[in-house]
Design an enzyme around this catalytic site. Structure first.
Site, PDB file in Angstrom:
ATOM      1  N   THR A  13      11.325  -6.034  26.895  1.00  0.00           N
ATOM      2  CA  THR A  13      11.220  -6.096  28.351  1.00  0.00           C
ATOM      3  C   THR A  13      12.489  -5.518  28.964  1.00  0.00           C
ATOM      4  OG1 THR A  13      12.203  -8.311  28.486  1.00  0.00           O
ATOM      5  CG2 THR A  13       9.815  -8.180  28.151  1.00  0.00           C
TER       6      THR A  13
ATOM      7  N   GLU B 119       4.114  -7.704  27.728  1.00  0.00           N
ATOM      8  CA  GLU B 119       3.482  -8.760  26.939  1.00  0.00           C
ATOM      9  C   GLU B 119       1.969  -8.610  26.810  1.00  0.00           C
ATOM     10  OE1 GLU B 119       7.219 -10.570  28.834  1.00  0.00           O
ATOM     11  OE2 GLU B 119       5.629  -9.161  29.394  1.00  0.00           O
TER      12      GLU B 119
ATOM     13  N   LYS C 216       9.234 -19.336  49.951  1.00  0.00           N
ATOM     14  CA  LYS C 216       8.696 -20.678  50.186  1.00  0.00           C
ATOM     15  C   LYS C 216       9.250 -21.195  51.510  1.00  0.00           C
ATOM     16  CE  LYS C 216       8.584 -21.434  45.187  1.00  0.00           C
ATOM     17  NZ  LYS C 216       9.274 -20.199  44.796  1.00  0.00           N
TER      18      LYS C 216
ATOM     19  N   TRP D 109       3.724 -20.652  50.970  1.00  0.00           N
ATOM     20  CA  TRP D 109       4.147 -19.431  50.307  1.00  0.00           C
ATOM     21  C   TRP D 109       3.872 -18.216  51.173  1.00  0.00           C
ATOM     22  CZ3 TRP D 109       2.068 -19.998  44.580  1.00  0.00           C
ATOM     23  CH2 TRP D 109       2.816 -20.984  43.923  1.00  0.00           C
TER      24      TRP D 109
END
Length: 550
Positions: free
Chosen positions: A190, A337, A446, A451
């Site tokens: 990654t 992934e 937040k 959200w």
């Protein structure tokens, strides 16, 4: 009762055998560093990949050993894609855009024994500290893209091995050892935006299954008719699996080499009659700007799909390509992934009656899961309904999804007890299964317990003519805990947009409490090595930013 089918292992070598038997004459095109174009065919590439496997075996490389590449997109890199796994070793592509210290860490952590490096990247190799004293690298092999072949290669003066000379000395009739389909075939790391880069190890089985899933008509529709130019680098998640899928299907492959500027890409798209290409949004935004310039003109009428992934692309960019240039941009989503393709935003016949706005809304989503990938979204309260509005963290599972990181137990919480991978992406899913990435879990704002999607705001802000790029980050607020700050790069020759004008522009599309409380102009937005906005750097820059309770 068990099935009675043959237990034939799914390995990368199956791709070689099929390509050699059916598609030996399929053209493989590479642009060299000097801008000349090299042409060969798939049969030659497969033969050279077998020589590479034999040569590596002669160097003492055995099953499971890691062979790294530090290279651009070209035919020799494709030979490594095929040859290294076919002899039981593990291909490890190194991201040449990482810092040399990160490259040293990754080479050491992976335990690479051989490093194949482009000649034009030798200065980067030299910048990696203590490479030979602090890693297991025993052999450095230089791939020159000059006018050389295995017939005229000669020893290098710098003491490194020469790729072409190594292939010339290797037998052409290499017999590969038996390989288990669960053996490692390739590995990628990654980009390390949340700590040290993490290693993902792909099996032969997962590589073959991913190639099949990528090729399906409702995925990227790869077949013999395809002419594919992967703009996405071969050092980034195996170029989205495109080299393996194209080799399996017998597609013509076109590689841009180190020339990743818009003009060079457009020249190849036109001259090679490319039908499929893929890259990150920054690439396509640069190409859009180049095409909008008008000169020189390009015949891009062969292009059937421009796949975009790695980050959300604004609706305005999708619409601009279609309306001004007749080009179809298709959103996709995936991660290191997930091998990486997880979703594709293709539309079906059931959408024929939708309005233009409804169609664009679907196309701007990241799409539906490709076969062999399962998805769900969860919040602190449990499973999130597929209602297109409730946000939750996306979790995935499947035979092409990582079940653990290589030699790293620090990220165990990314894998749930019931066998799902937590992506860190905050999403909504509509009743038809179309996913929209609303934010990364670390980037979502937040505000007062609710959200706010920074990505949705960014895409809308970048539709304003005075804005070139925009990133939205959370800043502290005395009452609401966090509120959105818009960080923008003004469009050329345009004054920076003021907050009142920005809020007025966004108001028709968002609830009032979503609108940014402030705007700041910057010369550029920092990016990761894969072209994504590096919001951690922006959060650090503006961590003491003060908003008043108004």
């Amino acid at each position: 009762m068990r099935g009675l089918m043959m237990d034939v292992p799914l390995t990368v070598r199956m791709l070689l055998d099929r390509a050699e038997a059916l598609f030996g004459d399929r053209e493989i095109v590479s642009r060299r560093p000097n801008r000349s174009v090299h042409r060969t065919d798939l049969g030659t590439v497969v033969g050279r990949s077998r020589r590479l496997a034999a040569a590596l075996q002669g160097l003492g490389i055995e099953r499971g050993d890691r062979v790294a590449t530090l290279a651009w997109n070209h035919h020799q890199h494709l030979e490594a894609y095929l040859g290294v796994p076919s002899m039981g070793a593990v291909l490890h592509t190194l991201n040449l855009r990482l810092h040399p210290d990160d490259l040293l860490y990754i080479i050491n952590h992976a335990g690479d024994r051989v490093l194949l490096v482009d000649e034009v990247l030798l200065p980067l190799l030299a910048s990696i500290p203590d490479l030979e004293s602090k890693t297991k690298v025993e052999h450095i092999v230089v791939m020159s893209q000059a006018e050389t072949s295995i017939d005229d290669a000669r020893p290098r003066a710098d003491g490194y091995l020469d790729y072409e000379q190594m292939l010339a000395a290797a037998p052409a009739d290499f017999e590969a050892p038996a390989i288990d389909e669960l053996d490692a075939a390739t590995m990628c790391y990654t980009s390390g935006t949340t700590g040290r880069p993490k290693g993902v190890v792909y099996s032969h089985r997962s590589t073959l299954l991913h190639a099949l899933a990528v090729s399906l008509p409702d995925s990227l529709a790869i077949g013999e008719h395809t002419v594919c130019l992967p703009v996405v680098p071969m050092f980034h998640v195996n170029a989205w699996g495109l080299p393996y899928a194209c080799t399996m299907a017998g597609a013509k492959q076109v590689f841009p080499g180190p020339h990743m500027d818009a003009a060079s890409i457009c020249e190849l798209l036109a001259s090679e009659r490319v039908t499929l290409t893929g890259g990150v949004p920054t690439i396509w935004m640069g190409i859009l700007e180049h095409l909008d310039g008008g000169e020189p003109g390009y015949d891009l009428s062969a292009i059937e799909m421009m796949a975009v992934g790695g980050a959300a692309v604004p609706e305005a960019v999708i619409a601009a390509f279609e309306q001004r240039h007749g080009l179809r941009v298709v959103h996709a989503w995936g991660m290191t992934e997930t091998s990486p393709l997880g979703t594709v935003s293709n539309l079906g016949p059931r959408h024929a009656e939708l309005s233009a706005d409804e169609v664009m809304s679907l196309r701007s989503r990241q799409g539906r899961m490709v076969p062999l990938v399962e998805v769900r979204a969860r919040s602190d309260d449990g499973a999130v309904p597929w209602d297109a509005s409730t946000m939750g963290e996306l979790e995935v599972r499947g035979p092409c999804v990582a079940g653990a990181y290589y030699d790293d137990d620090s990220q165990a919480d990314r894998f749930t007890e019931d066998g799902w991978f937590r992506t860190g992406d905050i999403v909504t899913i509509d009743p038809e299964g179309y996913i929209r990435i609303e934010d990364r879990s670390k980037d979502v704002i937040k505000s007062g317990g609710e959200w706010i999607s920074s990505i949705a705001l960014e895409n809308a802000i970048m539709a304003h003519p005075s804005v070139e790029e925009a990133a939205v980050i959370p800043v502290a607020h005395p009452r609401w805990q966090e509120r959105p700050l818009a960080v923008i790069v003004p469009a050329s020759a345009e004054p920076a947009i003021e907050i009142d004008e920005l809020r007025e522009f966004l108001a028709p599309h968002f609830a009032s409490w979503w609108l940014p409380d402030a705007v700041e102009a910057v010369e550029e937005i920092p990016r990761t090595s894969t072209g994504k906005f590096l919001k951690s750097a922006l959060r650090e820059r503006f961590r003491d930013y003060e908003l008043t309770d108004s």
